[in-house]
Write an enzyme that holds these catalytic residues in place. Structure first.
Site, mmCIF file in Angstrom:
data_model
loop_
_atom_site.group_PDB
_atom_site.id
_atom_site.type_symbol
_atom_site.label_atom_id
_atom_site.label_comp_id
_atom_site.label_asym_id
_atom_site.label_seq_id
_atom_site.Cartn_x
_atom_site.Cartn_y
_atom_site.Cartn_z
ATOM 1 N N LYS A 1 100.027 3.695 30.322
ATOM 2 C CA LYS A 1 101.248 3.177 29.685
ATOM 3 C C LYS A 1 102.146 4.300 29.141
ATOM 4 O O LYS A 1 103.360 4.152 29.107
ATOM 5 C CB LYS A 1 100.902 2.197 28.568
ATOM 6 C CG LYS A 1 100.390 0.853 29.082
ATOM 7 C CD LYS A 1 100.207 -0.131 27.937
ATOM 8 C CE LYS A 1 99.668 -1.456 28.434
ATOM 9 N NZ LYS A 1 99.606 -2.460 27.370
ATOM 10 N N ASP B 1 105.049 -6.015 26.003
ATOM 11 C CA ASP B 1 103.981 -6.380 25.060
ATOM 12 C C ASP B 1 104.578 -6.893 23.745
ATOM 13 O O ASP B 1 104.124 -7.892 23.185
ATOM 14 C CB ASP B 1 103.071 -5.171 24.778
ATOM 15 C CG ASP B 1 102.189 -4.831 25.967
ATOM 16 O OD1 ASP B 1 101.846 -5.752 26.732
ATOM 17 O OD2 ASP B 1 101.852 -3.649 26.142
#
Ligand code: ATR
Length: 281
Positions: A74, A116
């Site tokens: 990420k 997210d």
């Protein structure tokens, strides 16, 4: 198990998830059922990846339209993205790539986003308006970071606590919010509690990050842990009258935001939810 292959043709658009490992991911099932629900000629596959730079180059070369990015890439993917979304940049992590041709050229451009925080906010907003709410976030890892910055985007007031105070203070400084040590938990008043640590996850299901007698002051308690779905924290929060948000809600809504970015269409939440929760019944 759905038969996605029956839709595959020379025109099929390809999406996937890049990470290591990815074999346990629920995203392929969730996105494939969403494509199918909308009758789209698209497929989503797991792509275990050992080199992120080669991985992104490969996606562009092979005509992928978009991917999810998971652990451990990420952060590492950032240098290989052409355009990064401003919130993803603040968070310092990307979980979604969109790959498309630029407006003025045939050159492919890689756009990076973080959904997210969008997933966490949407899951919480089902229970409480975040604008002006006080939210206590537990943790100082990647999840706490995404959730913390996302809450600020929604106009919430964030308070942070973390087992390792030094790490917690550092993130609190970046968020511009106050930090409390875990032994000061009893002094904190907030509307919402978010567990962004792994405490309570299998196999340590008897653990909980906040003692039960401190829970009744929160209106809403959310746990990012989804294995088990009913964590000790969620069960105890329910028993003292809090509204609760389980870890699959965040997963569902971050996936729904990805689907929207990739297709421009609203995600079919009911079928996606059904796929996710089926694995936990
Ligand atoms: P993620 O990317 O999922 O956030 P991470 O970066 O490893 O994962 O962060 C894990 C978080 O859970 C950290 O805040 C960690 O606290 P420390 O900074 O003190 O390590 C927290 N955490 C993990 N296990 C914990 C435990 N047993 N008790 C308290 N906090 C714990």
């Amino acid at each position: 198990m759905q038969d996605v292959t029956r839709n595959i043709t020379g025109e099929t658009k390809i999406y996937g998830i890049i990470g290591n490992p990815v074999h346990h991911s629920m995203s392929p099932e969730m996105h494939n059922i969403a494509f199918r629900e909308h009758g789209m000629n698209s497929v989503y596959i797991a792509l275990p990846t050992s080199h992120i730079s080669d991985g992104v180059r490969g996606l562009k070369a092979l005509g992928f339209k978009g991917v999810s990015i998971t652990i451990p890439y990420k952060q590492d993917v950032i240098p290989f993205v052409d355009v990064i979304d401003p919130v993803a940049e603040k968070i310092g992590a990307i979980n979604t790539l969109v790959i498309k041709k630029g407006e003025d050229s045939s050159e492919k451009i890689v756009y990076g986003y973080n959904t997210d925080w969008i997933g966490a906010n949407r899951a919480l907003e089902e229970k409480i308006s975040l604008q002006g709410s006080r939210v206590l976030v537990l943790g100082a890892g990647g999840s706490a970071r995404a959730i913390g910055f996302g809450l600020l985007e929604a106009g919430a007031e964030v308070i942070l606590t973390n087992r390792t105070a030094e790490k917690g203070r550092k993130l609190a400084g970046q968020l511009g919010c106050s930090f409390y040590r875990t032994d000061e938990l009893g002094q904190i008043q907030a509307d919402v509690l978010v567990n962004a640590t792994s405490v309570g996850m299998v196999p340590d299901t008897e653990k909980t990050p906040v003692p039960k007698d401190l829970l009744s002051g929160f209106k809403v308690v959310m746990d990012i842990v989804y294995a088990p779905l009913q964590t000790r924290l969620i069960k105890e929060a329910q028993s003292v009258g809090c509204q609760t948000v389980d870890g699959l809600s965040m997963l569902l809504y971050q996936g729904a935001a990805q689907f929207k970015l990739w297709t421009g269409r609203e995600a079919p939440l009911d079928v996606m939810r059904e796929v996710l929760y089926r694995n936990f019944r």
